[in-house]
Design a protein around this motif. Structure first.
Motif, PDB file in Angstrom:
ATOM      1  N   GLU A 127       0.832  -1.202   0.000  1.00 49.92           N
ATOM      2  CA  GLU A 127       0.000   0.000   0.000  1.00 49.92           C
ATOM      3  C   GLU A 127       0.871   1.259   0.000  1.00 49.92           C
ATOM      4  OE1 GLU A 127      -3.021  -0.261  -0.744  1.00 49.92           O
ATOM      5  OE2 GLU A 127      -3.428  -2.334  -0.214  1.00 49.92           O
ATOM      6  N   LEU A 128       1.928   1.265   0.794  1.00 49.32           N
ATOM      7  CA  LEU A 128       2.834   2.419   0.819  1.00 49.32           C
ATOM      8  C   LEU A 128       3.552   2.578  -0.519  1.00 49.32           C
ATOM      9  CD1 LEU A 128       4.359   2.044   4.397  1.00 49.32           C
ATOM     10  CD2 LEU A 128       2.723   3.779   3.618  1.00 49.32           C
ATOM     11  N   ALA A 129       3.987   1.467  -1.100  1.00 47.26           N
ATOM     12  CA  ALA A 129       4.700   1.532  -2.387  1.00 47.26           C
ATOM     13  C   ALA A 129       3.802   2.081  -3.488  1.00 47.26           C
ATOM     14  CB  ALA A 129       5.231   0.148  -2.764  1.00 47.26           C
ATOM     15  N   ILE A 130       2.570   1.596  -3.547  1.00 51.73           N
ATOM     16  CA  ILE A 130       1.652   2.068  -4.595  1.00 51.73           C
ATOM     17  C   ILE A 130       1.272   3.524  -4.353  1.00 51.73           C
ATOM     18  CG2 ILE A 130      -0.647   1.758  -5.627  1.00 51.73           C
ATOM     19  CD1 ILE A 130       1.512  -0.327  -6.470  1.00 51.73           C
ATOM     20  N   THR A 131       1.090   3.905  -3.103  1.00 46.25           N
ATOM     21  CA  THR A 131       0.781   5.309  -2.805  1.00 46.25           C
ATOM     22  C   THR A 131       1.930   6.206  -3.254  1.00 46.25           C
ATOM     23  OG1 THR A 131      -0.650   4.686  -0.958  1.00 46.25           O
ATOM     24  CG2 THR A 131       0.211   6.939  -0.960  1.00 46.25           C
ATOM     25  N   GLY A 132       3.155   5.821  -2.922  1.00 45.25           N
ATOM     26  CA  GLY A 132       4.324   6.586  -3.376  1.00 45.25           C
ATOM     27  C   GLY A 132       4.423   6.630  -4.889  1.00 45.25           C
ATOM     28  N   PHE A 133       4.141   5.502  -5.516  1.00 47.43           N
ATOM     29  CA  PHE A 133       4.165   5.408  -6.972  1.00 47.43           C
ATOM     30  C   PHE A 133       3.148   6.360  -7.585  1.00 47.43           C
ATOM     31  CE2 PHE A 133       3.204   2.766 -10.880  1.00 47.43           C
ATOM     32  CZ  PHE A 133       4.401   3.030 -11.521  1.00 47.43           C
TER      33      PHE A 133
END
Length: 177
Positions: A98-104
């Motif tokens: 979730e954090l990776a996709i949000t950052g992406f």
């Protein structure tokens, strides 16, 4: 503030109510907490439906809606880890994705690229919510079913994360590392 955004704010307000009820940890408070979780989860569906149907999409909603969703689901996952119901490693995978996709998505937005939710991501979300609801309502619902759904959700979380990155890899500009 339009009705879709009010529902999103309501979802955020319901998170501490849900958490407190779950932490009280009596049979009654846990059942009421599970009901609060279901109501809060339903507001996610309802605010999205209303925003699309009545053209109520706002920058505020684009920001707060996914944040409210993640705060709600991550809170539930953490509470289930604390109670020894699900393993922490699975929740770490879910939170990391979730954090990776949000950052992406932040990077994409800075490049004026919008990354819409994919059908795969929606299935991941539905599976996560289904596992949480079943687990929160055990022993009324079979806990084994919730555990199986949780592991399926972990697999779908990883797969949908990979799918997002593969389909939108140009956003990262890997040639300029």
């Amino acid at each position: 503030m339009n009705i879709a955004n009010k529902l999103t704010v309501l979802r955020l307000v319901l998170v501490p109510v849900f958490v407190i009820l779950m932490l009280i940890n009596t049979a009654a408070s846990v059942r009421i907490g599970a009901i609060v979780f279901v109501v809060a989860s339903f507001t996610d569906f309802l605010d999205g439906y209303l925003a699309r149907k009545h053209h109520l999409v706002t920058t505020f909603g684009k920001f707060l809606d996914p944040l409210a969703d993640k705060i709600l689901t991550i809170s539930a996952f953490i509470l289930l880890v604390e109670n020894g119901v699900i393993p922490a490693w699975g929740v770490i995978i879910i939170v990391a994705r979730e954090l990776a996709i949000t950052g992406f998505r932040v990077i994409a937005a800075s490049e004026d690229v919008t990354i819409a939710a994919s059908p795969f991501g929606k299935i991941k979300t539905i599976t996560q919510l289904a596992s949480l609801i079943v687990l929160l309502f055990s022993p009324l619902l079979p806990q084994t079913l919730g555990i199986v759904l949780f592991y399926i959700a972990v697999v779908l979380t990883v797969a949908s994360g990979i799918d997002y990155f593969v389909k939108n890899k140009t956003v990262l500009d890997l040639s300029n590392m």
